[in-house]
Design a protein around this motif. Sequence first.
Motif: not given
Length: 616
Positions: A62, A66, A127, A130-131, A134, A149, A152-153
Amino acid sequence: MIRKYLTSVRRGLVLAGLALVSWLDLLVELVGFCLLCLGLVFAYTLALEGMRPRAALTRRLSGRWCGIEVEPPYRPAPPEPERERDGWYREGNSLFKRSWFIKWTKRFEWISDDPATGRDLGWQLWNPFAGLLLVPAVLLTGPRALRVYGHWTRWWLGPRASQSGEGWLRRHLKALGHQMGLFGLSVAQLGMFVPTMLVLIGPAPAFPTLVIAGRTVTDTLRREARNWTGVRIDRPYLPEPPFPVPRPDGMYQYRRQLYDTPWWPARLDRLRWVMRDRATWRDLAGAVVNSVVLLLMMLPTAALVLFGFMGFLALWVWRPIAQWTDTSWSTTQWFSMIGLPEATTHWQALALTPVAVAAFVVGLIATPWLARQEARFAKLLLGPTEASRLEQRVERLKQTRTDASVAQAAEMRRIERDLHDGVQSRLVAMGMKLGAVEALIDTDPAAAKRLAAELRQTSSETLTEVRLLVRGIHPPVLSERGLGDAVRAMALDSPLRASVSGLLPRLEQPAEACAYFAVSELLGNAAKHGEARKVSIELGYDDGVLRIEVADDGKGGANAARGSGIRGIERRLGAFDGTFALTSPPGGPTKATLEIPCQLDPDASSPRTSTSSGTD
């Protein structure tokens, strides 16, 4: 630009694949939980600890991919058990030859009490969804989807700041989680019921070990019921029997039988202790009854919430995907289970959306109330009855009577030693000097005058020593001003930055003295062992109970098994049927709570009126 987009897509696919692996972690943890139900506490702990490296990998990715840095939120791990001088490991009043039971019990309590563990489990559950989202999001928006994302993490796996209030949805979802958590703990308690009863039929001396292991799970249920719902469930168990003491001939006696080692007497004492304790059988009955009743109370809300959530996904996630890929998924028929038509178009999905939302909301509305009712029902069998409270009090008084006698004898020996080594030697020296003055007063008046001056100095030092000795027995400020001002005076003399707050009336002098020396011991421990800089003392008296909280910002790790100071405080409070609770995780802070049942001092003229003080 295209290269950056392709890199984002590749990273999104990797993160989505890593998210799907979370369901495998959940499966492993479910197996560990089933083993926990069979008494293997370390299996569930290992499963929870084993998933943390994958969460750490997601945090690193992340920050790297990200652009959102995520710090680890976990509490420090407990220290390894330390061996006593006699070669045994101590946990409360229990001694163990090996440290593995204490180690894994502490690690289970550490990881199960950590709020970050619950967030990790929630992240593993949600998750993967969410993946899946994504993948199309990163195909459409590129790096922006990765940044979302990352947020979110961080929301799931990062540290959480304390919040004064929570929204309706978050509060009710947590209440649903509390319902499921109480049911899960009751299932774990039921899992301990089976091997415990099997061992009772077979090797009876192993029965106390499994009972104590089962009480660890039951105590977790009691603790979490209070943390989650505010319903307090006190421990109803009788105090543990003391470790066997050898006779003068070195043998150990249990009733009419003599043994060479303390192993069998200790085992038989513990077997008799758990067998005659009614709370043991109430726990076993509660394991069966609570599992059934809590399931019936949780099932309607969980079913409605699951139906609403899965129905919404079926309408607006799986149905569009099925149409885009030209496949027919059975999930589009989710509402046909309750007699509603299948949604094949956007208008039909829009018409069925209120049904899914209504089921989700209706399922959540009653969750806080139901969670409290679950805890109250569990309290019926897991809490103490009036008979068990009385029995606990009798057993505690039996033990504290001996502790009080030992503490009083030790205090008398200390006073005798201080008088013998200090004041008595000075008085003997003064008597010898007085004899010398009588011999010299006619022949050498100047020398007699010098000895008289030395006698005056020695008498002044002796008087100071007597005052210090009296202060150690019972400080004058405690008798003159009461406990509140005595503690404030102690805070002024402390090397720490101490603050004292609270209102106290004049209480019974023995209780005030007990609390004063207990607070003195805690301040000394904070400065000497805790390496603290600040300490706060909160005083209160309500409903016939004196309550004192002492909190410091030291390094923590205080343990009654590694020092006599804390055990001395417990012995002092035990003489008054008081309680002592210590919370001192590694890294701090340390918080000690003292409660002493006592009455107001009938000879006091007025209560204290000062409210706070501090030293810097």
